[in-house]
Design a protein around this motif. Structure first.
Motif, PDB file in Angstrom:
ATOM      1  N   HIS A 152       0.819  -1.220   0.000  1.00  0.00           N
ATOM      2  CA  HIS A 152       0.000   0.000   0.000  1.00  0.00           C
ATOM      3  C   HIS A 152       0.847   1.261   0.000  1.00  0.00           C
ATOM      4  N   GLN A 154       0.669   5.437   1.539  1.00  0.00           N
ATOM      5  CA  GLN A 154      -0.024   6.407   2.396  1.00  0.00           C
ATOM      6  C   GLN A 154       0.403   7.808   1.976  1.00  0.00           C
ATOM      7  N   HIS A 200      -5.866  -1.902   3.289  1.00  0.00           N
ATOM      8  CA  HIS A 200      -5.596  -0.716   2.488  1.00  0.00           C
ATOM      9  C   HIS A 200      -4.722  -0.971   1.261  1.00  0.00           C
ATOM     10  N   HIS A 214       4.442   7.319   2.943  1.00  0.00           N
ATOM     11  CA  HIS A 214       5.238   6.092   2.866  1.00  0.00           C
ATOM     12  C   HIS A 214       4.617   5.114   1.892  1.00  0.00           C
ATOM     13  N   ALA A 216       4.626   0.647   1.478  1.00  0.00           N
ATOM     14  CA  ALA A 216       4.799  -0.445   2.438  1.00  0.00           C
ATOM     15  C   ALA A 216       4.965  -1.792   1.749  1.00  0.00           C
ATOM     16  N   TYR A 257       9.245   1.549  10.457  1.00  0.00           N
ATOM     17  CA  TYR A 257       9.422   2.543   9.385  1.00  0.00           C
ATOM     18  C   TYR A 257      10.890   2.929   9.285  1.00  0.00           C
ATOM     19  N   GLU A 267       7.601   1.499   4.926  1.00  0.00           N
ATOM     20  CA  GLU A 267       7.098   0.707   6.057  1.00  0.00           C
ATOM     21  C   GLU A 267       7.328  -0.766   5.742  1.00  0.00           C
TER      22      GLU A 267
HETATM   23 FE   LIG Z   1       1.267   1.865   6.100  1.00  0.00          FE
END
Ligand SMILES: [Fe+2]
Length: 337
Positions: A152, A154, A200, A214, A216, A257, A267
Motif C-alpha cells: 500500500h 499512504q 488498504h 510512505h 509499504a 518505518y 514501512e
Molecule cells: Fe502503512
C-alpha cells in the motif's frame, strides 16, 4: 456527499491493487544498496539511470523503480487493473471528466495510462508487466528484511474528502478512518481505502499535500522485522530507523518505518487482516492513543510533518490544522507528571 460506507460495487473500470511506485533519488547506488541489502528487494533490471526492483514473492517485473535525479521526489504511483480493456475503460472514464489521460509506453509494463487524481497525484494504471521468477522459495537469496510484496501507499493531502470521493468512485472501500471532534462536529482526518481485500491499498491523512508519506512492503514473519533492525545496525542504517517496531491499532499490523538515503519513507510490516465482506468501516478518534500504536509510544513529530513531494506538483495547505499526538508531546507530559 456520500456516506463513508457508501459502496460503488460496479466501478467504471476494475482496479485490482496498488502496484508500483517510482521514486526519484539523488544517488542511485546508495539507494540500490539500501533497498537490496536492508529491505531485501531483488533487482529485475537496471541501467545507468534506473533500477527496477521487486519483492521476493512478486511475479511482475517491478514494484519499485528508482530513477537517478537531482531531486528526491515521487514520480508516480502505479495501480494494477484487471486487463487491458480496463485501461481503455479508464481512459474513457477520465476523458469524460475532462481530465488529461494519456496512453504511454513504459519499459517492462503493458499498456499504461497516465492520469492525475484530484489532488494532482500522478497515477499510472497498467494491467500487466513482464513476468519474472517468483523468488518465494529461493531462500538462499533472502537478505535483510526479506520484503515480499508491495502492499500500500499512504499520502498526505490537504482535502481528505476530495481524495475519498475520487477513489470511492473507482470502487475503493473505506476499511477504517480517523476523526477529531472540533466543536460539535467530527472532522475527518484520515481514510484507509482498499480494492484488494485487505485493509488498504491507499491511505490519505490530512496535511500539506499531496505528498507520499510512505509505501509499504509485507514481510514473511515478525522475526524478519527484528532482522531488518539488526541488519540496519550492522550496515550503518540505524539512523534510518524512524519508528518501531510497534503494533498499529488501525489495521493491527506489526510495523517498522525506515527512511531511505533520500528520506523517502518505507514501512515494513506484516499481520494485517482480510477486508472482503461488506462490513461497515471502523472509526478511530484521533485522540485515542491505541489508534497509532497499541504499545503506547506515539511517533516522532517528523513522522507527521515530513513526506516526499510528487515531482512538479505544488503543495496545498489544509483548511483545518489538527495537532497530531507526537512522541515529543507524550514525553513532555510524562516528564511534567
Ligand atoms: Fe502503512
Amino acid at each position: 456527499m456520500p456516506h463513508i460506507d457508501e459502496l460503488v460495487l460496479d466501478p467504471p473500470f476494475n482496479v485490482t491493487r496498488a502496484g508500483h511506485v517510482v521514486l526519484d533519488v539523488r544517488d542511485l547506488n546508495a539507494s540500490r544498496h539500501f533497498y537490496t541489502e536492508l529491505v531485501g528487494l531483488v533487482v529485475s533490471d537496471e541501467d545507468d539511470s534506473a533500477v527496477y526492483l521487486r519483492g521476493l514473492e512478486e511475479r511482475g517485473h517491478h514494484s519499485l523503480v528508482l530513477r537517478e535525479s537531482s531531486e528526491a521526489t515521487c514520480a508516480c504511483l502505479g495501480m494494477r487493473v484487471r486487463n487491458e480493456d480496463d485501461i481503455f475503460k479508464a481512459q474513457d472514464y477520465f476523458a469524460a471528466q475532462g481530465r488529461t489521460a494519456t496512453l504511454v509506453e513504459v519499459p517492462y509494463q503493458g499498456l499504461t495510462l497516465r492520469v492525475r487524481d484530484d489532488a494532482g497525484v500522478p497515477l499510472e494504471f497498467c494491467a500487466s508487466m513482464e513476468p519474472r521468477e517468483r523468488m518465494l522459495k529461493q531462500y538462499q537469496h533472502y537478505r535483510g528484511a526479506s520484503a515480499q510484496r508491495l502492499d500500500h501507499y499512504q499520502l498526505q493531502v490537504s482535502d481528505i474528502r476530495q481524495a475519498w470521493r475520487f477513489y470511492q468512485a473507482l470502487g475503493f472501500r473505506v476499511s477504517e478512518y480517523t476523526y477529531s471532534t472540533i466543536g460539535d462536529r467530527q472532522h475527518l482526518w484520515g481514510v484507509w481505502l482498499q480494492r484488494k481485500g485487505n485493509p488498504h491499498d491507499i491511505v490519505f491523512t490530512q496535511g500539506p499535500g499531496p505528498r507520499l508519506h510512505h509505501f509499504a512492503y509485507t514481510l514473511p514473519d515478525s522475526n524478519d522485522m527484528i532482522r531488518a533492525c539488526d541488519v540496519a545496525g550492522a550496515l550503518g542504517y540505524a539512523p534510518c530507523l524512524e519508528r518501531g517496531p510497534g503494533r498499529h491499532g488501525i489495521s493491527g499490523a506489526l510495523f517498522t518505518y525506515f527512511r531511505d538515503p533520500d528520506g523517502h519513507r518505507i514501512e515494513l510490516f506484516n499481520t494485517h487482516y482480510q477486508h472482503i465482506d461488506l462490513e461497515p468501516a471502523l472509526g478511530w478518534d484521533l485522540a485515542d492513543p491505541k489508534r497509532a500504536d497499541q504499545w503506547g509510544l506515539p511517533a516522532q513529530k517528523k513522522w507527521f510533518t515530513e513526506a516526499t513531494p510528487f515531482t512538479d506538483v505544488a503543495l496545498t495547505e489544509p483548511d483545518i490544522r489538527v495537532d497530531p499526538p507526537t512522541l515529543e508531546r507524550f514525553l513532555a507530559l510524562a516528564n511534567d507528571g
